[in-house]
Design a protein around this motif. Sequence first.
Motif, PDB file in Angstrom:
ATOM      1  N   MET A   1      32.879  23.978  34.469  1.00  0.00           N
ATOM      2  CA  MET A   1      33.671  25.184  34.218  1.00  0.00           C
ATOM      3  C   MET A   1      35.135  24.899  34.521  1.00  0.00           C
ATOM      4  N   ARG A   2      36.024  25.685  33.937  1.00  0.00           N
ATOM      5  CA  ARG A   2      37.442  25.500  34.258  1.00  0.00           C
ATOM      6  C   ARG A   2      37.699  25.984  35.690  1.00  0.00           C
ATOM      7  N   ARG A   3      38.564  25.300  36.367  1.00  0.00           N
ATOM      8  CA  ARG A   3      38.876  25.577  37.763  1.00  0.00           C
ATOM      9  C   ARG A   3      39.619  26.914  37.882  1.00  0.00           C
ATOM     10  N   GLU A   4      39.113  27.804  38.704  1.00  0.00           N
ATOM     11  CA  GLU A   4      39.743  29.130  38.801  1.00  0.00           C
ATOM     12  C   GLU A   4      41.165  29.055  39.363  1.00  0.00           C
ATOM     13  N   ALA A   5      41.459  28.030  40.153  1.00  0.00           N
ATOM     14  CA  ALA A   5      42.833  27.896  40.655  1.00  0.00           C
ATOM     15  C   ALA A   5      43.803  27.688  39.493  1.00  0.00           C
ATOM     16  N   LYS A   6      43.281  27.203  38.358  1.00  0.00           N
ATOM     17  CA  LYS A   6      44.144  26.992  37.190  1.00  0.00           C
ATOM     18  C   LYS A   6      44.183  28.200  36.267  1.00  0.00           C
ATOM     19  N   VAL A   7      43.051  28.860  36.109  1.00  0.00           N
ATOM     20  CA  VAL A   7      42.977  29.920  35.104  1.00  0.00           C
ATOM     21  C   VAL A   7      42.900  31.308  35.718  1.00  0.00           C
ATOM     22  N   GLY A   8      42.896  31.383  37.056  1.00  0.00           N
ATOM     23  CA  GLY A   8      42.814  32.695  37.707  1.00  0.00           C
ATOM     24  C   GLY A   8      41.357  33.118  37.880  1.00  0.00           C
ATOM     25  N   GLN A   9      41.148  34.038  38.820  1.00  0.00           N
ATOM     26  CA  GLN A   9      39.785  34.501  39.069  1.00  0.00           C
ATOM     27  C   GLN A   9      39.315  35.385  37.937  1.00  0.00           C
ATOM     28  N   SER A  10      38.116  35.133  37.482  1.00  0.00           N
ATOM     29  CA  SER A  10      37.551  35.956  36.415  1.00  0.00           C
ATOM     30  C   SER A  10      37.147  37.318  36.966  1.00  0.00           C
ATOM     31  N   GLY A  11      36.925  38.256  36.060  1.00  0.00           N
ATOM     32  CA  GLY A  11      36.407  39.561  36.450  1.00  0.00           C
ATOM     33  C   GLY A  11      35.083  39.405  37.179  1.00  0.00           C
ATOM     34  N   ARG A  12      34.229  38.473  36.698  1.00  0.00           N
ATOM     35  CA  ARG A  12      32.936  38.238  37.344  1.00  0.00           C
ATOM     36  C   ARG A  12      33.114  37.822  38.807  1.00  0.00           C
ATOM     37  N   THR A  13      34.035  36.912  39.051  1.00  0.00           N
ATOM     38  CA  THR A  13      34.274  36.454  40.426  1.00  0.00           C
ATOM     39  C   THR A  13      34.734  37.600  41.312  1.00  0.00           C
ATOM     40  N   GLN A  14      35.656  38.391  40.813  1.00  0.00           N
ATOM     41  CA  GLN A  14      36.164  39.506  41.607  1.00  0.00           C
ATOM     42  C   GLN A  14      35.078  40.520  41.896  1.00  0.00           C
ATOM     43  N   GLU A  15      34.235  40.768  40.897  1.00  0.00           N
ATOM     44  CA  GLU A  15      33.136  41.705  41.065  1.00  0.00           C
ATOM     45  C   GLU A  15      32.182  41.194  42.157  1.00  0.00           C
ATOM     46  N   ILE A  16      31.901  39.887  42.131  1.00  0.00           N
ATOM     47  CA  ILE A  16      30.969  39.318  43.107  1.00  0.00           C
ATOM     48  C   ILE A  16      31.542  39.381  44.518  1.00  0.00           C
ATOM     49  N   GLN A  17      32.811  39.054  44.669  1.00  0.00           N
ATOM     50  CA  GLN A  17      33.322  39.030  46.030  1.00  0.00           C
ATOM     51  C   GLN A  17      33.494  40.437  46.606  1.00  0.00           C
ATOM     52  N   ARG A  18      33.748  41.412  45.757  1.00  0.00           N
ATOM     53  CA  ARG A  18      33.766  42.795  46.234  1.00  0.00           C
ATOM     54  C   ARG A  18      32.365  43.208  46.710  1.00  0.00           C
ATOM     55  N   LEU A  19      31.354  42.767  45.951  1.00  0.00           N
ATOM     56  CA  LEU A  19      29.974  43.060  46.330  1.00  0.00           C
ATOM     57  C   LEU A  19      29.623  42.442  47.684  1.00  0.00           C
ATOM     58  N   ILE A  20      29.967  41.171  47.866  1.00  0.00           N
ATOM     59  CA  ILE A  20      29.619  40.489  49.125  1.00  0.00           C
ATOM     60  C   ILE A  20      30.271  41.213  50.308  1.00  0.00           C
ATOM     61  N   GLY A  21      31.532  41.562  50.155  1.00  0.00           N
ATOM     62  CA  GLY A  21      32.236  42.248  51.233  1.00  0.00           C
ATOM     63  C   GLY A  21      31.585  43.590  51.565  1.00  0.00           C
ATOM     64  N   ARG A  22      31.321  44.396  50.539  1.00  0.00           N
ATOM     65  CA  ARG A  22      30.668  45.700  50.757  1.00  0.00           C
ATOM     66  C   ARG A  22      29.331  45.511  51.449  1.00  0.00           C
ATOM     67  N   ALA A  23      28.560  44.541  50.971  1.00  0.00           N
ATOM     68  CA  ALA A  23      27.220  44.313  51.516  1.00  0.00           C
ATOM     69  C   ALA A  23      27.304  43.980  53.003  1.00  0.00           C
ATOM     70  N   LEU A  24      28.171  43.050  53.364  1.00  0.00           N
ATOM     71  CA  LEU A  24      28.242  42.630  54.769  1.00  0.00           C
ATOM     72  C   LEU A  24      28.736  43.760  55.665  1.00  0.00           C
ATOM     73  N   ARG A  25      29.670  44.548  55.147  1.00  0.00           N
ATOM     74  CA  ARG A  25      30.184  45.661  55.971  1.00  0.00           C
ATOM     75  C   ARG A  25      29.080  46.656  56.326  1.00  0.00           C
ATOM     76  N   ALA A  26      28.049  46.735  55.479  1.00  0.00           N
ATOM     77  CA  ALA A  26      26.959  47.688  55.758  1.00  0.00           C
ATOM     78  C   ALA A  26      26.189  47.337  57.026  1.00  0.00           C
ATOM     79  N   GLY A  27      26.351  46.112  57.497  1.00  0.00           N
ATOM     80  CA  GLY A  27      25.652  45.720  58.721  1.00  0.00           C
ATOM     81  C   GLY A  27      26.585  45.559  59.894  1.00  0.00           C
ATOM     82  N   VAL A  28      27.750  46.151  59.813  1.00  0.00           N
ATOM     83  CA  VAL A  28      28.755  45.959  60.857  1.00  0.00           C
ATOM     84  C   VAL A  28      29.235  47.304  61.393  1.00  0.00           C
TER      85      VAL A  28
END
Lengths: 236, 236, 236, 236, 236, 236
Positions: free
Chosen positions: E74-101
Amino acid sequence: MRPSHRNLDEMRPISIETGVTRHAEGSCIIRIGDTHVLCTATIEEKVPPFLKNTGLGWVTAEYGMLPRATNTRMRREAKVGQSGRTQEIQRLIGRALRAGVDRVALGERQITVDCDVLQADGGTRCAAITGGWVALRLAVNKLIKAGEVTTDPITDHIAAVSCGIYAGQPVLDMDYLEDSEAGVDGNFVMTGSLRLVEVQMSAEGATFSREEMSELMTLAEKGVKELVEAQEAAVG
Amino acid sequence: MRPSHRNLDEMRPISIETGVTRHAEGSCIIRIGDTHVLCTATIEEKVPPFLKNTGLGWVTAEYGMLPRATNTRMRREAKVGQSGRTQEIQRLIGRALRAGVDRVALGERQITVDCDVLQADGGTRCAAITGGWVALRLAVNKLIKAGEVTTDPITDHIAAVSCGIYAGQPVLDMDYLEDSEAGVDGNFVMTGSLRLVEVQMSAEGATFSREEMSELMTLAEKGVKELVEAQEAAVG
Amino acid sequence: MRPSHRNLDEMRPISIETGVTRHAEGSCIIRIGDTHVLCTATIEEKVPPFLKNTGLGWVTAEYGMLPRATNTRMRREAKVGQSGRTQEIQRLIGRALRAGVDRVALGERQITVDCDVLQADGGTRCAAITGGWVALRLAVNKLIKAGEVTTDPITDHIAAVSCGIYAGQPVLDMDYLEDSEAGVDGNFVMTGSLRLVEVQMSAEGATFSREEMSELMTLAEKGVKELVEAQEAAVG
Amino acid sequence: MRPSHRNLDEMRPISIETGVTRHAEGSCIIRIGDTHVLCTATIEEKVPPFLKNTGLGWVTAEYGMLPRATNTRMRREAKVGQSGRTQEIQRLIGRALRAGVDRVALGERQITVDCDVLQADGGTRCAAITGGWVALRLAVNKLIKAGEVTTDPITDHIAAVSCGIYAGQPVLDMDYLEDSEAGVDGNFVMTGSLRLVEVQMSAEGATFSREEMSELMTLAEKGVKELVEAQEAAVG
Amino acid sequence: MRPSHRNLDEMRPISIETGVTRHAEGSCIIRIGDTHVLCTATIEEKVPPFLKNTGLGWVTAEYGMLPRATNTRMRREAKVGQSGRTQEIQRLIGRALRAGVDRVALGERQITVDCDVLQADGGTRCAAITGGWVALRLAVNKLIKAGEVTTDPITDHIAAVSCGIYAGQPVLDMDYLEDSEAGVDGNFVMTGSLRLVEVQMSAEGATFSREEMSELMTLAEKGVKELVEAQEAAVG
Amino acid sequence: MRPSHRNLDEMRPISIETGVTRHAEGSCIIRIGDTHVLCTATIEEKVPPFLKNTGLGWVTAEYGMLPRATNTRMRREAKVGQSGRTQEIQRLIGRALRAGVDRVALGERQITVDCDVLQADGGTRCAAITGGWVALRLAVNKLIKAGEVTTDPITDHIAAVSCGIYAGQPVLDMDYLEDSEAGVDGNFVMTGSLRLVEVQMSAEGATFSREEMSELMTLAEKGVKELVEAQEAAVG
């Protein structure tokens, strides 16, 4: 005298573990002390536009560092874009590796070497070149085995090591603690036969003499010899 | 043997014209043969965040090339962003100039040296360093005259020249025609007393020996001497 | 009454120096007082996609300002991207120059006029248009001489001058001091026969009457006449 | 003769519907024929950095067009960035509106006028200025009613209309069909008392005379009068 | 029936290796079959602006994939920017972890969990959540040990597993081959006590019934139980 | 108990006005209470590269919000780029609409559905899906009428509604006030026959049980039924 108690001309422990990822045509994790770099080589049956229909192949490299490869977390380059430093490093790695490749023998295909620093402790670009060569060698082996190239396109080893003047003394293979204190530091890229490929010496807040330059080069030759042995051992 | 009929160790004509723009604190156009670079130095009474309240000054550089400075028009960097090459060059210029500056004597202020290539014929980064030093020197002279610094922050000249192996021969100060053919080329940045500041030798499709490295360095010393004399003449 | 002690209808000194860069097909440095702009024209044997196979040529322009062209250093556009102001200006220059070109006679090729401000003192866009026309004229002369066009595609001179209301008085060719004080200012682009090509009058914190508009236009006609004479002298 | 069968000096139907969104301090949809623009005014109790502690207010504008406001779908600016044209237009709207505002009376606060084109048929920037003034007027009325300003900061109406030379004839208020054919077109921004604020006449592939300029201005005055009446009716 | 010959309700082998990097406050490599993710947790004694002086802490996540983690590079995100998919995933991970904190117990500090996929074979976001929790747990343990928090801010385990309908059958923990064929797939994030945190079911070219939804949820509960056991074993 | 005094299972008033813009092939403004979204469908006779020569059509969506659609003005996405949230929403809308389309029957063409929020009060993505389907239906009707498709590519209605747990109670169709307080909220996308297309439930600072999940799904079914009736009424 060195923070790591090494001799002035002593490398950190070198380890190269191959076959670390299932997808890449060639891969390794190279560890030079606490600097760990994952290197993968990808073969693609296409070349950049400027090489179309020339019969020549291409080797290029990309470099990255995970945000927490360093002591304090760095901002993710996918978010803030590649820094000038990153671009400078990946151009260096590509140039260095091409010096050991016969691009006619490679044929019209491109090999991309990705070097991603998992843990950093100084000398990441040198580790990337040295490990990148291993990934490249393994990928080319696949081409040879599959009969897609007939002459081996790899003409020699390529390895790199940093040197610098630390506390007034020329030292080999600086770690981060030394690197951040050294007034003069740089990198030597050499072939297996110790021909020079790239010399980058740089002073910040200091200068150096021709004699010192010569001493550093002698140290570098010693380091590269050890790195080439480790490459040999890794690729069998 | 050289396309320009110069001797192997012969520089192109050097000219440095100072005071070329009314706004900058220091300025010159440096001409090394057909390579022309406009250098300006700007003094600002503030430093980057990492130097706040340290008493230390900063010297930084920016580099650009007009779209039609080259034989075929390049895309304007204001439209496509600075290339990795541009960033690498301006980091080099800044580092090089700082090697000749006492940042304590400069005091907590920043000098930005802008180097804009009006016409290019090889060796633009070396011309930028050499001309940039003149602009910097003139700007610092203003600070001294105004009594804003008491000790001269300039500790030595800084000049740079390219060398390379062209048609199998080490040559001094390559122009574009030579540069595009040379298998090995690089830049030496030195002080007025010929101490080394930066060495960047790089091979593309070739390698070189320690002996060749040494010959190139001898050529570079000759070139830097002539550049320093031209700087002397320009700043009076 | 004017800071420069000029009469209300007096232009600054005009100078146009041609052939200033070795690579471009046409080039000049235009100096309108302390405003200095380097203009180059580049011919390319291709047109933008929307003109493919139409037989029509294209003239476009790009505009830039060196960071220290101004009294205080501006941020480099290659770093921060082109501002809306820059884009607006280069669209204006392109439109203006096209008004003096027969695009059928030019044939399916593109001429790019680069206007880079080396030193700014107000009126840079007008100087860019006036100097840009000279670079364009010289480049087209080359096409004619080479027999690549048979009918001269240049139909008339194009020149531009700023006017404004300064201290309550309509004045011609404002410099930076006047420009930054004027409540009404603008630019007139005209042909050599004084037909209008572009009128841009703009008030900030003020308004103006039809009568004032008319007076400004009369001043502009006087200025354009002088600029066209300078163009004539420059292109021979 | 006009595609819409209007007289040369005939405006399209004008309608201004206020209070169209629940959140904004002032809002309207202005419809000039088939050109529909949603204008909202937002009051914020802060000013841009260059106005901090000056006691002066600021009025600024932003402009956008929905992707399918036009006959063929345009790429969404949120994806591709604002074009030079968009930036040019929103700078114009801001300048125009500020001409009718006493920034001392407004006090240190900012009003942002957003103009979003829902459907386009030529003249969108003029509709945006005319409708933007209505949104601004309504927002300022709220400030007055709340006692937050004591002197009315609105000094006069601001309205704008396009004119051009279509099929050889000066015409008022061009729609898209006329606009895309006209060799000369432009916009006049005026106050309620018909003082000029901004004149932008531009020729593409044509030129025009002072007489034509004068005729266009007369047409514009007629148009602005009608627009100001519609504004009056809308704001009560 | 499954390409991997697993039972419909059978997870791939789970392994979690902790302490894999020397710099991060908490770290692990989680391996779910051939999906390998390096997770690090970084503690910083500052919070985002919207939490300043609230006494509340923050947990956020970033996600990346090495270019050759996948079968084709895949093309390196540092070169082409974060895709919508990547942003969606990292928002999910953050929300998920906060639910246990318990963010009050955490105090005004931020923990950033970086999840970098070294090798991908489906289910990377679920592995990232499950491994991210381990890194977070280890980092918080350091805070507790150092006495910087007095109440344990971790309220429960957080783990995630993918489910989908493959070849008409509800299956647990899909690998890439299944994932790319499944008409319905999604992710369930749960606590150690099997409370739901996030449900994301999505159909492409298919739809599903409430009954199928219920079956998938039962599968997910089985998977999460096994993941929580592996987390327990890893953090001791 | 709800701020709007609605029953727990009560939708806000639904209105769908079609044919609102003259250019688009299909269009509507959907109003769910104070949430107003303008939806347009654009037909283009081309498909994305990955579908060339497959005979399959494509439906995609883009989403935007006017800066003052919200209570406090948001920064314009054309200036700051699309947020991760925006990208996530438009990917959802596209996936949802494709679930109701037979892409073979559509043939090799693309329909782009633009959803622009004119006024926001919670549930904008659900309104966008529901209104987007109406615009899509109307555009496809044109294709059918023109004989460009022979089988109706629309296989079923697609509608969406938000649900959540507010003040401890499962509620249907949350407005902004509820949404910003709810610990659990999400969206259900269903077909006209109440098959599930997408389920997105998400907790922030809370968790939920399978029973609550089931209750929310029952509410969603009720809401979707009403939305589908409104769609029916709108498209006739």
